[in-house]
Write an enzyme that holds these catalytic residues in place. Structure first.
Site, PDB file in Angstrom:
ATOM      1  N   GLU A 117      -7.231 -11.935  10.092  1.00  0.00           N
ATOM      2  CA  GLU A 117      -5.841 -11.893  10.580  1.00  0.00           C
ATOM      3  C   GLU A 117      -5.836 -11.661  12.076  1.00  0.00           C
ATOM      4  OE1 GLU A 117      -3.333  -9.352   8.156  1.00  0.00           O
ATOM      5  OE2 GLU A 117      -4.287 -10.082   6.347  1.00  0.00           O
ATOM      6  N   HIS A 242       7.159  -9.455  12.561  1.00  0.00           N
ATOM      7  CA  HIS A 242       6.126 -10.371  12.063  1.00  0.00           C
ATOM      8  C   HIS A 242       6.514 -11.771  12.529  1.00  0.00           C
ATOM      9  CE1 HIS A 242       3.314 -12.470   9.520  1.00  0.00           C
ATOM     10  NE2 HIS A 242       2.828 -11.324   9.084  1.00  0.00           N
ATOM     11  N   ARG A 288       0.042  -9.718  17.022  1.00  0.00           N
ATOM     12  CA  ARG A 288       1.407 -10.009  16.573  1.00  0.00           C
ATOM     13  C   ARG A 288       2.481  -9.939  17.651  1.00  0.00           C
ATOM     14  NH1 ARG A 288       1.752  -7.280  10.737  1.00  0.00           N
ATOM     15  NH2 ARG A 288       0.198  -8.739  10.011  1.00  0.00           N
ATOM     16  N   HIS A 349       9.427  -6.127  10.700  1.00  0.00           N
ATOM     17  CA  HIS A 349       8.400  -6.031   9.656  1.00  0.00           C
ATOM     18  C   HIS A 349       7.878  -4.614   9.449  1.00  0.00           C
ATOM     19  CE1 HIS A 349       5.106  -7.428   7.177  1.00  0.00           C
ATOM     20  NE2 HIS A 349       4.190  -6.939   8.004  1.00  0.00           N
ATOM     21  N   ARG A 384       0.773  -2.193  15.729  1.00  0.00           N
ATOM     22  CA  ARG A 384      -0.193  -2.056  14.631  1.00  0.00           C
ATOM     23  C   ARG A 384      -1.040  -3.304  14.466  1.00  0.00           C
ATOM     24  NH1 ARG A 384       0.141  -3.455   8.835  1.00  0.00           N
ATOM     25  NH2 ARG A 384       2.048  -4.526   9.427  1.00  0.00           N
TER      26      ARG A 384
HETATM   27  P1  FAD Z   1       6.559   1.887   0.563  1.00  0.00           P
HETATM   28  O1  FAD Z   1       5.512   1.116  -0.128  1.00  0.00           O
HETATM   29  O2  FAD Z   1       7.638   1.121   1.211  1.00  0.00           O
HETATM   30  O3  FAD Z   1       7.194   2.887  -0.494  1.00  0.00           O
HETATM   31  C1  FAD Z   1       8.335   3.643  -0.154  1.00  0.00           C
HETATM   32  C2  FAD Z   1       8.894   4.229  -1.425  1.00  0.00           C
HETATM   33  O4  FAD Z   1       9.881   5.195  -1.117  1.00  0.00           O
HETATM   34  C3  FAD Z   1       9.576   3.233  -2.324  1.00  0.00           C
HETATM   35  O5  FAD Z   1       9.205   3.542  -3.645  1.00  0.00           O
HETATM   36  C4  FAD Z   1      11.067   3.518  -2.133  1.00  0.00           C
HETATM   37  O6  FAD Z   1      11.873   3.173  -3.214  1.00  0.00           O
HETATM   38  C5  FAD Z   1      11.013   5.006  -1.940  1.00  0.00           C
HETATM   39  N1  FAD Z   1      12.166   5.575  -1.246  1.00  0.00           N
HETATM   40  C6  FAD Z   1      12.629   5.287  -0.010  1.00  0.00           C
HETATM   41  N2  FAD Z   1      13.699   6.055   0.280  1.00  0.00           N
HETATM   42  C7  FAD Z   1      13.904   6.855  -0.792  1.00  0.00           C
HETATM   43  C8  FAD Z   1      14.857   7.853  -1.113  1.00  0.00           C
HETATM   44  N3  FAD Z   1      15.851   8.205  -0.278  1.00  0.00           N
HETATM   45  N4  FAD Z   1      14.769   8.470  -2.301  1.00  0.00           N
HETATM   46  C9  FAD Z   1      13.813   8.145  -3.195  1.00  0.00           C
HETATM   47  N5  FAD Z   1      12.889   7.185  -2.939  1.00  0.00           N
HETATM   48  C10 FAD Z   1      12.938   6.555  -1.763  1.00  0.00           C
HETATM   49  N6  FAD Z   1       0.381  -3.813   5.335  1.00  0.00           N
HETATM   50  C11 FAD Z   1      -0.946  -4.018   5.244  1.00  0.00           C
HETATM   51  O7  FAD Z   1      -1.746  -3.134   5.590  1.00  0.00           O
HETATM   52  N7  FAD Z   1      -1.414  -5.207   4.772  1.00  0.00           N
HETATM   53  C12 FAD Z   1      -0.597  -6.220   4.379  1.00  0.00           C
HETATM   54  O8  FAD Z   1      -1.054  -7.243   3.942  1.00  0.00           O
HETATM   55  C13 FAD Z   1       0.797  -6.017   4.478  1.00  0.00           C
HETATM   56  N8  FAD Z   1       1.663  -7.006   4.133  1.00  0.00           N
HETATM   57  C14 FAD Z   1       2.994  -6.733   4.139  1.00  0.00           C
HETATM   58  C15 FAD Z   1       3.881  -7.715   3.688  1.00  0.00           C
HETATM   59  C16 FAD Z   1       5.228  -7.445   3.610  1.00  0.00           C
HETATM   60  C17 FAD Z   1       6.180  -8.507   3.108  1.00  0.00           C
HETATM   61  C18 FAD Z   1       5.720  -6.184   4.001  1.00  0.00           C
HETATM   62  C19 FAD Z   1       7.177  -5.878   3.914  1.00  0.00           C
HETATM   63  C20 FAD Z   1       4.852  -5.227   4.489  1.00  0.00           C
HETATM   64  C21 FAD Z   1       3.490  -5.490   4.556  1.00  0.00           C
HETATM   65  N9  FAD Z   1       2.592  -4.540   5.015  1.00  0.00           N
HETATM   66  C22 FAD Z   1       1.243  -4.774   4.942  1.00  0.00           C
HETATM   67  C23 FAD Z   1       3.041  -3.201   5.372  1.00  0.00           C
HETATM   68  C24 FAD Z   1       2.774  -2.271   4.168  1.00  0.00           C
HETATM   69  O9  FAD Z   1       3.060  -2.954   2.977  1.00  0.00           O
HETATM   70  C25 FAD Z   1       3.608  -1.022   4.225  1.00  0.00           C
HETATM   71  O10 FAD Z   1       3.559  -0.447   5.484  1.00  0.00           O
HETATM   72  C26 FAD Z   1       3.099  -0.015   3.207  1.00  0.00           C
HETATM   73  O11 FAD Z   1       3.041  -0.605   1.942  1.00  0.00           O
HETATM   74  C27 FAD Z   1       3.990   1.195   3.203  1.00  0.00           C
HETATM   75  O12 FAD Z   1       3.639   2.005   2.112  1.00  0.00           O
HETATM   76  P2  FAD Z   1       4.428   3.344   1.869  1.00  0.00           P
HETATM   77  O13 FAD Z   1       3.874   3.927   0.627  1.00  0.00           O
HETATM   78  O14 FAD Z   1       4.446   4.131   3.090  1.00  0.00           O
HETATM   79  O15 FAD Z   1       5.944   2.875   1.641  1.00  0.00           O
HETATM   80  C1  SIN Z   2       0.539 -10.385   6.405  1.00  0.00           C
HETATM   81  O1  SIN Z   2       0.030 -10.686   5.339  1.00  0.00           O
HETATM   82  O2  SIN Z   2       0.709 -11.158   7.333  1.00  0.00           O
HETATM   83  C2  SIN Z   2       1.004  -8.983   6.573  1.00  0.00           C
HETATM   84  C3  SIN Z   2      -0.123  -8.161   7.002  1.00  0.00           C
HETATM   85  C4  SIN Z   2       0.362  -6.878   7.588  1.00  0.00           C
HETATM   86  O3  SIN Z   2       1.545  -6.673   7.802  1.00  0.00           O
HETATM   87  O4  SIN Z   2      -0.510  -6.049   7.878  1.00  0.00           O
END
Ligand code: FAD
Ligand code: SIN
Length: 544
Positions: A117, A242, A288, A349, A384
């Site tokens: 990437e 993104h 990015r 993103h 990032r």
């Molecule tokens: P999340 O996975 O977003 O979980 C947050 C949780 O909190 C959810 O369950 C939500 O419902 C809950 N929540 C929020 N507010 C409340 C509330 N008030 N009360 C109760 N529950 C609540 N990162 C990478 O490293 N590699 C990738 O390939 C990648 N691809 C991505 C693709 C997409 C489309 C997106 C959107 C992001 C991507 N990212 C990637 C970024 C990465 O997915 C996220 O940064 C990471 O998953 C965040 O994890 P988290 O556990 O912090 O939050």
């Molecule tokens: C992607 O698959 O392009 C998302 C990867 C990331 O947000 O780290």
């Protein structure tokens, strides 16, 4: 009702569930999640998780790439431990049942297929086809379901953190977190969750912008709650856009993974000409911030609404094998990646800033930890590196667990009586249009004035508008009964104000923050984080 637990975890993505599995070894765990358990940014992650697993690669190279992307603001000690602890945490994910795609080539020097990437100088991204997050979330949900110490509360919305100073009026420093008020949406009641340790794992805030890759849950609730509780917040000006979100009127928030460019996809204009060579030597695989800014510029120049990604040369067999999900989703919209250009545009993103934590995930409030996208650990700095987010979350869940394991027996503050939630005479609203209008206005204002390219005038304009909206939301909030929509609106408003405040404070351009009035990086004055809190901003007269 008051519910007591050792650990209160807000959020069920990789950070929340990853920590829950470990915390359950010590005590009882309540995981609060506002919708279905799987509904999280984690579940939509595509590209994968970056970690050094190939002997041709090195920790030093991963550290270098992360620092380079972070534009001088990463904390190098954090970068080093996240990178070097990564492989062990990846092994743990595999032990917990995550199936990463295996290498098939006879030339491969290791077991798993590694993606490439933007900003990475080596192939180092472990992935599960093109839907890595869904596979990780599946495995974590299965694993947490098997732990008798873990209770998951779906459709429960965390409203506010409960702190000792709020209850006693005692402003002793440091303050301590005692739990949270949580809205049980199905039963329409607000319960008190009292806990010895609270983890914020509520993810990011992409929904603050009109166009985002994030699902609907990403409304910055945890960040807003922490801010209201007085925690330190940093670097909110660094919002990552993104470069390649599918541009199609019916495709809500669908990402075309950077891994598509990693496998040879080239960005082009409508007439088929390339443009990235004018912006960066790595062309379509530049970091990015560079790619998003270049696309923004080309779109403004041409008046078109999008640019295009061309990966036709890899052929259908390769594309359906490597990107089965993206291929099918594009096909649903009439785009055959093997024959057609894919229309793409930048979209909000990832939130690089967040609740400030140290190397053990501790926030500025005692017993309140933060992990994942809601936190600001120092790993990402001003931008990032792709696929470093899942890695950061899983490394910090382990560090937080190790920290807490050492202090688990301290039971002070348990005699304090926590008052139940006080609705303060709020009544049913008959004007829910106020919520949807304000919601749209905030997102439009942020996209128009606080997007990829900023200026002092645009930021001032954004502040003026959001100030008016904030006042209206505030009045509405205290007069009417709580609903999830109202809570989210209040939170995106707070996050918008934090992004604007941090953007106005930083008088330079760096990483993801580009202000045409200060177009250069200014290491002399700005080689530092933008740290804010409610009291700091009040003193500066920045927050109403
Ligand atoms: P999340 O996975 O977003 O979980 C947050 C949780 O909190 C959810 O369950 C939500 O419902 C809950 N929540 C929020 N507010 C409340 C509330 N008030 N009360 C109760 N529950 C609540 N990162 C990478 O490293 N590699 C990738 O390939 C990648 N691809 C991505 C693709 C997409 C489309 C997106 C959107 C992001 C991507 N990212 C990637 C970024 C990465 O997915 C996220 O940064 C990471 O998953 C965040 O994890 P988290 O556990 O912090 O939050
Ligand atoms: C992607 O698959 O392009 C998302 C990867 C990331 O947000 O780290």
């Amino acid at each position: 009702m008051e519910i007591q637990t050792d650990f209160l975890i807000l959020g069920s993505g990789i950070a929340g569930l990853g920590f829950a599995i470990k915390a359950a070894r010590l005590g009882t765990v309540a995981v609060i999640t506002k919708k279905e358990t799987i509904e999280s940014n984690t579940n939509y992650a595509q590209g994968g998780i970056a970690s050094v697993t190939d002997e041709a690669d090195s920790f030093e190279a991963h550290v270098r790439d992360t620092l380079e992307a972070g534009a001088g603001l990463c904390r190098e000690d954090v970068v080093r431990f996240v990178v070097s602890e990564g492989p062990e945490r990846i092994r743990e994910l595999i032990d917990w049942g995550v199936h990463f795609t295996r290498a098939t080539s006879s030339k491969a020097t290791q077991d798993y297929d590694l993606g490439r990437e933007g900003g990475h100088t080596y192939r180092r991204v472990l992935h599960a086809d093109d839907f890595t997050g869904r596979e990780i979330e599946r495995a974590l949900v299965t694993r947490t379901g098997a732990e008798s110490n873990i209770t998951i509360y779906e459709n429960h919305f965390a409203v506010n953190l409960i702190t000792r100073s709020k209850i006693t009026g005692d402003k002793r420093s440091p303050d301590r977190c005692l739990g949270a008020y949580v809205y049980d949406v199905d039963r329409d009641v607000i319960n008190t969750f009292r806990a010895r340790f609270v983890l914020l794992a509520t993810g990011g805030s992409g929904k603050v912008y009109r166009i985002t890759t994030n699902p609907d849950i990403a409304t910055g609730d945890g960040l807003a709650m922490a801010f209201r509780a007085g925690a330190l917040i940093a670097n909110m000006e660094f919002i990552q856009f993104h470069p390649t979100c599918l541009f199609h009127p019916e495709a809500k928030s669908f990402l075309i993974s950077e891994a598509v460019r990693g496998e040879g996809g080239v960005l082009k204009l409508k007439n088929g000409s390339t443009f990235m060579e004018r912006y960066h030597p790595s062309e379509s695989l530049a970091p990015r911030d560079v790619v998003a800014k270049a696309i923004d510029r080309e779109i403004k120049k041409s008046g078109d609404e999008c640019v295009y990604l061309d990966i036709r040369h890899r052929g259908k067999e390769f594309l359906t094998g490597r990107f089965p999900h993206i291929y099918q989703r594009c096909l649903d919209f009439g785009i055959d990646m093997a024959r057609d250009f894919i229309p793409v545009a930048p979209a909000a993103h990832y939130q690089c800033g967040g609740v400030v934590v140290n190397g053990q995930g501790e926030t500025s409030i005692d017993r309140l930890y933060a992990c994942g996208e809601v936190s600001c650990t120092g790993l990402h700095g001003a931008n990032r590196l792709a696929s470093n987010s899942l890695l950061e979350a899983i490394v910090f869940t382990n560090r937080i667990y190790e920290k807490i394991a050492g202090q688990f027996n301290d039971k002070s503050d348990e005699a304090l009586v926590i008052p139940p939630w006080d609705p303060k005479g709020a009544t049913e609203s008959d004007e829910s249009i106020v919520i949807s209008n304000n919601w749209d206005e905030i997102r439009m204002c942020m996209s128009n004035y606080v997007g990829i390219v900023r200026s002092n005038k645009r930021l001032d304009r954004a502040k003026r508008r959001i100030d008016i909206i904030s006042q209206e939301i505030n009045e509405y909030y205290w007069n009417f009964k709580i609903t999830p929509e109202l809570l989210e609106l209040r939170n995106i408003d707070t996050v918008a104000r934090l992004i604007i405040s941090c953007s106005r404070l930083r008088k330079e351009s760096r990483g993801l923050h580009f202000n045409i009035d200060y177009p250069d990086r200014d290491d002399k004055n700005w080689h530092r984080d933008t740290v804010v809190s409610k009291s700091i901003l009040r003193e500066m007269n920045c927050v109403p």
